[in-house]
Enzyme design. Sequence first.
Site, PDB file in Angstrom:
ATOM      1  N   LEU A   1     -46.604   5.215  82.578  1.00 34.00           N
ATOM      2  CA  LEU A   1     -47.371   5.791  83.681  1.00 34.00           C
ATOM      3  C   LEU A   1     -48.358   6.778  83.072  1.00 34.00           C
ATOM      4  O   LEU A   1     -48.038   7.464  82.094  1.00 34.00           O
ATOM      5  CB  LEU A   1     -46.463   6.530  84.673  1.00 34.00           C
ATOM      6  N   ASP A   2     -49.567   6.867  83.650  1.00 37.98           N
ATOM      7  CA  ASP A   2     -50.531   7.857  83.194  1.00 37.98           C
ATOM      8  C   ASP A   2     -49.920   9.258  83.290  1.00 37.98           C
ATOM      9  O   ASP A   2     -49.015   9.505  84.092  1.00 37.98           O
ATOM     10  CB  ASP A   2     -51.797   7.817  84.051  1.00 37.98           C
ATOM     11  N   ARG A   3     -50.464  10.163  82.511  1.00 33.51           N
ATOM     12  CA  ARG A   3     -49.919  11.525  82.471  1.00 33.51           C
ATOM     13  C   ARG A   3     -49.816  12.136  83.863  1.00 33.51           C
ATOM     14  O   ARG A   3     -48.807  12.746  84.216  1.00 33.51           O
ATOM     15  CB  ARG A   3     -50.798  12.403  81.580  1.00 33.51           C
TER      16      ARG A   3
ATOM     17  N   THR B   1     -49.817  10.625  86.784  1.00 33.89           N
ATOM     18  CA  THR B   1     -49.194   9.762  87.787  1.00 33.89           C
ATOM     19  C   THR B   1     -47.700  10.025  87.761  1.00 33.89           C
ATOM     20  O   THR B   1     -47.088  10.050  86.695  1.00 33.89           O
ATOM     21  CB  THR B   1     -49.473   8.281  87.492  1.00 33.89           C
TER      22      THR B   1
ATOM     23  N   ARG C   1     -56.754   2.876  89.141  1.00 31.22           N
ATOM     24  CA  ARG C   1     -57.852   3.843  89.164  1.00 31.22           C
ATOM     25  C   ARG C   1     -59.191   3.155  88.889  1.00 31.22           C
ATOM     26  O   ARG C   1     -60.196   3.449  89.547  1.00 31.22           O
ATOM     27  CB  ARG C   1     -57.575   4.942  88.145  1.00 31.22           C
TER      28      ARG C   1
END
Length: 322
Positions: free
Chosen positions: A139-141, A143, A239
């Site tokens: 997961l993105d930082r 998110t 995104r």
Amino acid sequence: MKEIKERVEILTVRHAGDRLDVYVAGNSDLSRTRVQALVAEGRIRVDGQVAGKADRLEAGQKIEVRVPPPEKLEAQPEDLALDVLFEDPSLLVVNKPSGMVTHPAPGHPTGTLVNALLAHTDDLSGIGGKLRPGIVHRLDRYTSGLMVVAKSDRAHRGLSEALQRREVKRLYIAASWGHLSESPLEVNAPIGRDPVERRRMAVVEKGRRAVTRFRVVERWIGAELLRVALGTGRTHQIRVHLAHIGHPVVGDTVYGVGWERGMGGKARQWARTLSQKVERQFLHSWRLSFEHPVSGELMRFELPLPADLQTCAEWARKDCVS
């Protein structure tokens, strides 16, 4: 051995009004904390002059970022808070908080999910290597939400193969600016590296196939709450696809900076207030389901919006259109 020198990047400011630290973090692979440290060390200049982290930028300005050589990375156990929702001898399901990087990387050598996992258990799959033990997907930082982590190599292989077959179902909740033209909506557009800004992703003709499905849950004055299903799993996929169709994720400092400024009437002030309330990208992994790679049991987990996003959603829906 070849000496590794400092890295120098030149960024051209696209929009006026952004803080220096926010802009650099949103247009590079550096965290905001790392950017602030570089500013304090005098390693970031604007039009040749040393600047402060909170300085406001003007369109067209040139930012020079000088990053010193990276230190050798090695994942070590760290006693960090870890929210484990499920655990057995084969895997864990965890709730990754916003702000935590998944695994060590340049600029993020410590404080990651992997560091926390290594302190929690000695049993993590080695397939991901020394820096990514047990990591099946990321997961993105900024998110938050559900992630599955492999404790055994057998579980890691099984989960990875299930991901490739699209049998691991990952559903997200997102808020996007504006209103989609239709719902449900499927975006099928290939994603690859941005040809101009290589640290960003973009829809590009020769990118990898990427499919995302969106459904509107709530329609607000200047934004919408969406449920999102991944048909593929590309970097920054949700995104990038939302930005590509003109409805970037609320709070996204990389793909959605300044989008709300184009609104008019009542929506303009509403959007400005919402953007001030949302302190990170409004994106949360809320449902995860998969077949257990060892037992074959169907595993399903759900996680409601965390408090920060829930508070913003409650404010946004007070005067919602429908």
